[in-house]
Write a protein that holds these residues in place. Structure first.
Motif, short mmCIF file in Angstrom:
data_model
loop_
_atom_site.label_atom_id
_atom_site.label_comp_id
_atom_site.label_asym_id
_atom_site.label_seq_id
_atom_site.Cartn_x
_atom_site.Cartn_y
_atom_site.Cartn_z
N LEU A 142 0.96 -1.23 0.11
CA LEU A 142 0.23 0.03 0.27
C LEU A 142 0.89 1.14 -0.05
O LEU A 142 0.48 2.39 0.29
CB LEU A 142 -0.84 -0.10 1.20
CG LEU A 142 -1.90 -1.19 1.54
CD1 LEU A 142 -2.85 -0.61 2.41
CD2 LEU A 142 -2.77 -1.51 0.09
N GLY A 143 2.11 0.93 -0.20
CA GLY A 143 3.02 2.28 -0.44
C GLY A 143 3.77 2.63 0.93
O GLY A 143 4.38 3.58 0.60
N ALA A 144 3.59 1.93 1.94
CA ALA A 144 4.50 2.26 3.18
C ALA A 144 6.02 1.97 3.15
O ALA A 144 6.40 0.75 2.24
CB ALA A 144 3.87 1.59 4.23
N GLU A 145 6.61 2.84 3.60
CA GLU A 145 7.98 2.55 3.72
C GLU A 145 8.30 1.80 5.20
O GLU A 145 8.02 2.51 6.00
CB GLU A 145 9.05 3.66 3.45
CG GLU A 145 8.79 4.32 2.13
CD GLU A 145 9.27 5.91 2.19
OE1 GLU A 145 9.82 6.48 3.30
OE2 GLU A 145 8.93 6.33 1.16
N ILE A 146 8.97 0.76 5.25
CA ILE A 146 9.06 0.07 6.37
C ILE A 146 10.57 -0.06 6.69
O ILE A 146 11.25 -0.47 5.91
CB ILE A 146 8.48 -1.55 6.14
CG1 ILE A 146 7.05 -1.20 5.83
CG2 ILE A 146 8.62 -2.03 7.73
CD1 ILE A 146 6.02 -1.09 6.95
N GLU A 147 10.87 0.16 7.85
CA GLU A 147 12.27 -0.06 8.51
C GLU A 147 12.21 -0.63 9.84
O GLU A 147 11.40 -0.21 10.74
CB GLU A 147 13.04 1.28 8.63
CG GLU A 147 14.55 1.39 8.20
CD GLU A 147 15.08 2.66 8.52
OE1 GLU A 147 16.18 2.68 8.94
OE2 GLU A 147 14.23 3.73 8.64
N LEU A 148 13.11 -1.73 10.07
CA LEU A 148 13.27 -2.17 11.47
C LEU A 148 14.44 -1.75 12.02
O LEU A 148 15.47 -1.88 11.45
CB LEU A 148 13.12 -3.75 11.35
CG LEU A 148 12.08 -4.48 10.43
CD1 LEU A 148 12.37 -6.01 10.43
CD2 LEU A 148 10.58 -4.26 11.18
N LYS A 149 14.31 -1.02 13.03
CA LYS A 149 15.31 -0.43 13.93
C LYS A 149 15.10 -0.72 15.22
O LYS A 149 14.18 -0.21 15.98
CB LYS A 149 15.23 1.21 13.55
CG LYS A 149 16.74 1.45 12.79
CD LYS A 149 16.61 3.12 12.56
CE LYS A 149 15.59 3.94 12.81
NZ LYS A 149 15.48 5.01 12.27
N GLU A 150 16.04 -0.92 16.02
CA GLU A 150 16.10 -1.18 17.39
C GLU A 150 14.72 -1.80 18.19
O GLU A 150 14.32 -1.40 19.01
CB GLU A 150 16.34 0.29 18.08
CG GLU A 150 17.74 0.80 17.83
CD GLU A 150 17.75 2.23 17.88
OE1 GLU A 150 16.74 2.93 18.01
OE2 GLU A 150 18.68 2.80 17.47
N GLY A 151 14.38 -2.90 17.36
CA GLY A 151 13.42 -3.74 17.67
C GLY A 151 11.80 -3.12 17.53
O GLY A 151 10.82 -3.46 18.11
N TYR A 152 11.89 -1.98 16.81
CA TYR A 152 10.63 -1.42 16.30
C TYR A 152 10.51 -1.26 14.76
O TYR A 152 11.40 -1.40 14.16
CB TYR A 152 10.71 0.18 16.88
CG TYR A 152 10.30 0.33 18.52
CD1 TYR A 152 9.03 0.81 18.71
CD2 TYR A 152 11.25 0.03 19.14
CE1 TYR A 152 8.60 0.84 19.95
CE2 TYR A 152 11.01 0.15 20.47
CZ TYR A 152 9.57 0.64 20.80
OH TYR A 152 9.45 0.64 22.09
N VAL A 153 9.09 -1.49 14.36
CA VAL A 153 8.72 -1.35 13.04
C VAL A 153 8.60 0.39 12.93
O VAL A 153 7.74 0.83 13.60
CB VAL A 153 7.41 -2.01 12.93
CG1 VAL A 153 7.02 -1.85 11.25
CG2 VAL A 153 7.44 -3.49 13.01
N HIS A 154 9.31 0.88 12.15
CA HIS A 154 9.08 2.29 11.51
C HIS A 154 8.36 2.02 10.40
O HIS A 154 8.96 1.80 9.13
CB HIS A 154 10.43 3.02 11.43
CG HIS A 154 11.05 3.05 12.89
ND1 HIS A 154 11.20 4.04 13.63
CD2 HIS A 154 11.89 2.00 13.79
CE1 HIS A 154 11.82 4.10 14.65
NE2 HIS A 154 12.22 2.79 14.83
N ALA A 155 6.95 2.64 10.22
CA ALA A 155 6.32 2.61 9.09
C ALA A 155 6.14 4.12 8.86
O ALA A 155 5.70 5.03 9.46
CB ALA A 155 5.21 1.83 9.16
#
Ligand SMILES: CC(=O)N[C@H]1[C@@H](OP(=O)(O)OP(=O)(O)OC[C@H]2O[C@@H](n3ccc(=O)[nH]c3=O)[C@H](O)[C@@H]2O)O[C@H](CO)[C@@H](O)[C@@H]1O
Ligand SMILES: C=C(OP(=O)(O)O)C(=O)O
Length: 429
Positions: A142-155
């Motif tokens: 759906l166009g989200a940019e997802i990054e996994l950092k320090e145990g968190y999903v950053h969307a």
């Protein structure tokens, strides 16, 4: 940590009111984050998981009001009003998310409404590793940019979410719900293929439609969502809990009793009802729900394999194993959804059950008698399988780690005691 003590031998007889479904109530509560107006949920069960999620929602800035029994007109049971007028933070912290996996369901609503969200990865749990990759891949579609950092999903979706096609390689209830909630406010059309068909998914879709969403096909494996600009206030009644229903139906059959399950919807348990009919579990429709009993002096061993809905629910697997542990003959129970959902086996064996595990299957050789013992709850449904064993065992059973049970069964000892069980909660400060 409380304990539960049971003295076995009493058949369960009477009526049990089925509560609102935990697994419907949790996603419904997160749907409140999609609107700045009030979402009112009726027939909400009183459970530890509901409190955990309520704490998470207030942390995001929602105001919650629980007004006990029968609030607004046409609204039965406990009523919860959730008003997420403003989102105070889009961060769902580890210490709240780790308590309950369903917390990941705030991701879709927060991302859709605010354009970004930072949600702690829920991590594994007792029944399996339970990744969230399908949720994240769906959001990316759906166009989200997802990054996994320090145990968190950053969307992030700085320009908003855009409808797309999400073809799930595997059926996931949570991913279907999360993407559905993200897609209702996305621009354009989203199509989910190989979507989950569980009644809880349908309940969520019904509520979202009531809030103004455009959703078609919920309850089938292809769901189409046309994004809208905003959702509005709505009052929704949580569907009765099919897992609680199936659990008490099996407890009635196992103890040789007869229970009327008020509010039960047999159509949501077709696969359990059809398969356990071969075991001699008798389910009859009644005016207010259904009646469960057993045909002969013992149930008969049958083979069961868990599958996504409309197949046999994994959330009834442990209870089915308890039932089969006193069946006449053998039963092969195969778990296909979670890789580690047999932790009740050693505990049932402590009570005299004869069960051997071979990979994802358990061979249960039915025994005429079980004996009471001190046992330990390892997860929610495993807890109830031990209660069922305790209800028929000779002597006394003490169940430890009752907090697992409290996650998902409302007032279990009251409901059972009212139907003749010798059961009590031992409060341990
Ligand atoms: C709150 C709630 O509604 N919980 C129910 C929901 O859990 P939940 O929604 O977590 O379960 P899923 O349907 O997502 O899981 C099904 C399978 O898919 C796997 N999977 C899931 C998501 C993902 O991103 N990647 C992945 O590999 C899981 O590890 C599991 O093996 O459905 C389960 C399956 O009916 C039930 O046992 C849970 O009671
Ligand atoms: C596994 C269950 O719940 P959850 O997904 O919340 O852990 C369950 O309800 O049996």
């Amino acid at each position: 940590m409380d304990k539960i003590r049971i003295r076995g031998g009493n058949p369960l007889k009477g009526k049990i009111h089925i509560s609102g479904a935990k697994n419907a109530a949790l996603p419904l509560m997160t749907a409140a984050l999609l609107t700045d107006e009030v979402l009112t949920l009726c027939n909400l069960p009183h459970l530890a998981d509901i409190t955990t999620l309520a704490n998470l929602l207030s942390q995001h800035g929602a105001e919650l009001h629980m007004n006990g029994a029968a609030g607004s007109e046409g609204c039965a049971g406990r009523v919860l009003e959730i008003h997420a007028k403003n989102i105070a933070t889009t961060r769902a912290p580890y210490d709240l998310v780790r308590k309950m996996r369903a917390s990941i369901l705030v991701l879709g609503p927060l991302l859709a409404r605010e354009g970004h969200a930072e949600v702690s990865l829920p991590g594994g749990c007792a029944i399996g590793s339970r990744p969230v990759d399908l949720h994240l891949q769906g959001m990316q579609q759906l166009g989200a940019e997802i990054e996994l950092k320090e145990g968190y999903v950053h969307a992030r979706a700085p320009k908003g979410l855009i409808g797309g096609e999400v073809a799930f390689p595997k059926v996931s209830v949570g991913a279907t719900e999360n993407i559905m909630m993200a897609a209702v406010l996305a621009k354009g059309t989203t199509r989910m293929i190989n979507a989950a068909r569980e009644p809880e998914v349908v309940d969520l879709a019904d509520c979202l439609i009531g809030m103004g969403a455009q959703i078609q096909g919920a309850g089938t494996d292809c769901i189409t969502i046309e994004g809208v600009d905003r959702l509005h206030s709505y009052t929704h009644t949580v569907v009765p809990d099919r897992i609680e229903t199936g659990t008490y139906a099996m407890a009635a059959a196992m103890t040789g009793g007869r229970l009327e399950l008020i509010g039960a919807r047999p159509k949501h348990l077709r696969s359990m009802i059809d398969q356990l009919a071969h075991a001699g579990v008798v389910i009859e429709d009644s005016e207010n729900g259904m009646v469960a009993s057993r045909a002969g002096s013992r149930v008969i061993g049958v083979d069961i394999m868990t599958e996504p809905y409309p197949g046999y629910p994994t959330d009834l697997q442990a209870q089915t194993m308890a039932l089969m542990s006193t069946a006449e003959g053998a039963s092969m129970i195969t778990e296909t959804i979670f890789e580690n959902r047999f932790m009740h086996v050693p505990e049932l064996c402590r009570m005299g059950a004869n069960i051997t595990v071979h990979g994802s299957s358990a061979l249960v050789r039915g025994q005429a008698r079980l004996t009471g013992a001190e046992v330990m709850a390892t997860d929610l449904r495993a807890s109830f399988s031990l209660i069922m064993a305790g209800l028929v065992a000779d002597g006394e059973t003490v169940l430890n780690r009752v907090y697992h049970l409290d996650r998902g069964y409302e007032r279990v000892e009251d409901k059972l005691a009212a139907c003749g069980a010798d059961i009590e909660r031992l409060k341990v400060e």
